[in-house]
Design an enzyme around this catalytic site. Structure first.
Site, PDB file in Angstrom:
ATOM      1  N   ASN A   1      60.489  95.132  39.521  1.00  0.00           N
ATOM      2  CA  ASN A   1      61.249  95.784  40.583  1.00  0.00           C
ATOM      3  C   ASN A   1      62.747  95.452  40.480  1.00  0.00           C
ATOM      4  O   ASN A   1      63.172  94.682  39.626  1.00  0.00           O
ATOM      5  CB  ASN A   1      60.675  95.386  41.942  1.00  0.00           C
TER       6      ASN A   1
ATOM      7  N   HIS B   1      68.853  71.517  32.648  1.00  0.00           N
ATOM      8  CA  HIS B   1      69.804  70.601  32.035  1.00  0.00           C
ATOM      9  C   HIS B   1      69.298  69.179  32.192  1.00  0.00           C
ATOM     10  O   HIS B   1      68.660  68.847  33.197  1.00  0.00           O
ATOM     11  CB  HIS B   1      71.191  70.735  32.691  1.00  0.00           C
TER      12      HIS B   1
ATOM     13  N   THR C   1      57.173  75.324  40.609  1.00  0.00           N
ATOM     14  CA  THR C   1      57.564  74.238  39.711  1.00  0.00           C
ATOM     15  C   THR C   1      56.418  73.765  38.821  1.00  0.00           C
ATOM     16  O   THR C   1      56.655  73.025  37.869  1.00  0.00           O
ATOM     17  CB  THR C   1      58.087  73.038  40.526  1.00  0.00           C
TER      18      THR C   1
ATOM     19  N   LYS D   1      45.182  79.485  48.530  1.00  0.00           N
ATOM     20  CA  LYS D   1      43.746  79.741  48.513  1.00  0.00           C
ATOM     21  C   LYS D   1      43.334  80.348  47.175  1.00  0.00           C
ATOM     22  O   LYS D   1      44.180  80.801  46.406  1.00  0.00           O
ATOM     23  CB  LYS D   1      43.325  80.652  49.671  1.00  0.00           C
TER      24      LYS D   1
END
Length: 183
Positions: A85, A115, A163, A181
C-alpha cells in the site's frame, strides 16, 4: 567477498570499507529511479520501474502503490500476488524477502539496517535480513526491524514495532510487538 555479498550475509560493514563507493553508485541510481516511480500515474509503470530498481521482474499479479521508497533496492525480492500500500519504506541493504500472497499496509517500514552501540563504531552498519513469509499481513504503520521473520499466515497489527520473529499462524501487536493470539 564483495561488499554486496557481505551485506546479504549480515553483520557489521565498517564505515571505512573501501567498497562503499560501489554502494553509493547504486543508491544514486535508486534515487533517480524512485523519483520516476513516485511520479508514475499507473500501477504498470510503478511495477516496471520498481523491477528496474530491484533488478528482477515483478510479477503482473503484484501491486505496489506510490509513494514508495527504498534506499538501495537491489537486495529486495518480491513474490507473486503481493500488495504494498501507499507510503511504504524498505531499507534493504541487509536483504528483504517478501513471499507470495503478502499484504503490506500503508506506511509500513521494513528496516534491515542498524548501527553498533559503540560510539567509535557507530557510523558502521549492522545488517540483518527480513523475511515476510507467504500470506502474511503487515498492518498499517507497522515497523519491522532487522533480523525479523514474519511467519506464514501471521498478522502484524497496525502500529506494531516488531523486534523478534512472529511465528506462523499468530497475531502480534504492540510496542514492542508481543504475541496476541494464535490463528
Amino acid at each position: 567477498m564483495s561488499i554486496f555479498e557481505r551485506m546479504r550475509a549480515g553483520g557489521i560493514i565498517p564505515q571505512s570499507d573501501p567498497q562503499w563507493a560501489e554502494v553509493w553508485e547504486i543508491v544514486n541510481q535508486t534515487i533517480a529511479l524512485s523519483a520516476r516511480l513516485n511520479a508514475s500515474t499507473n500501477i504498470a509503470d510503478i511495477r516496471a520501474i520498481l523491477s528496474e530498481i530491484i533488478g528482477q521482474s515483478i510479477d503482473a499479479s503484484t501491486t505496489v502503490l506510490a509513494p514508495f521508497s527504498t534506499n538501495f533496492g537491489k537486495h529486495t525480492q518480491i513474490g507473486k500476488n503481493v500488495f504494498v500500500n501507499h507510503g511504504c519504506s524498505f531499507l534493504d541493504l541487509g536483504g528483504i524477502t517478501i513471499d507470495d500472497d503478502v499484504l503490506i499496509g500503508p506506511q509500513v517500514k521494513l528496516v534491515t539496517e542498524n548501527h553498533p552501540v559503540d560510539p567509535k563504531n557507530r557510523k558502521s552498519l549492522d545488517l540483518k535480513s527480513i523475511h515476510i513469509q507467504r500470506n502474511a499481513w503487515i498492518g498499517a504503520g507497522a515497523i519491522i526491524l532487522p533480523g525479523v521473520t514474519v511467519g506464514e499466515n501471521a498478522i502484524v497489527a497496525a502500529g506494531a514495532v516488531v523486534t523478534t520473529d512472529v511465528p506462523s499462524n499468530t497475531i502480534a501487536g504492540g510496542v514492542p510487538a508481543k504475541h496476541i493470539k494464535s490463528i
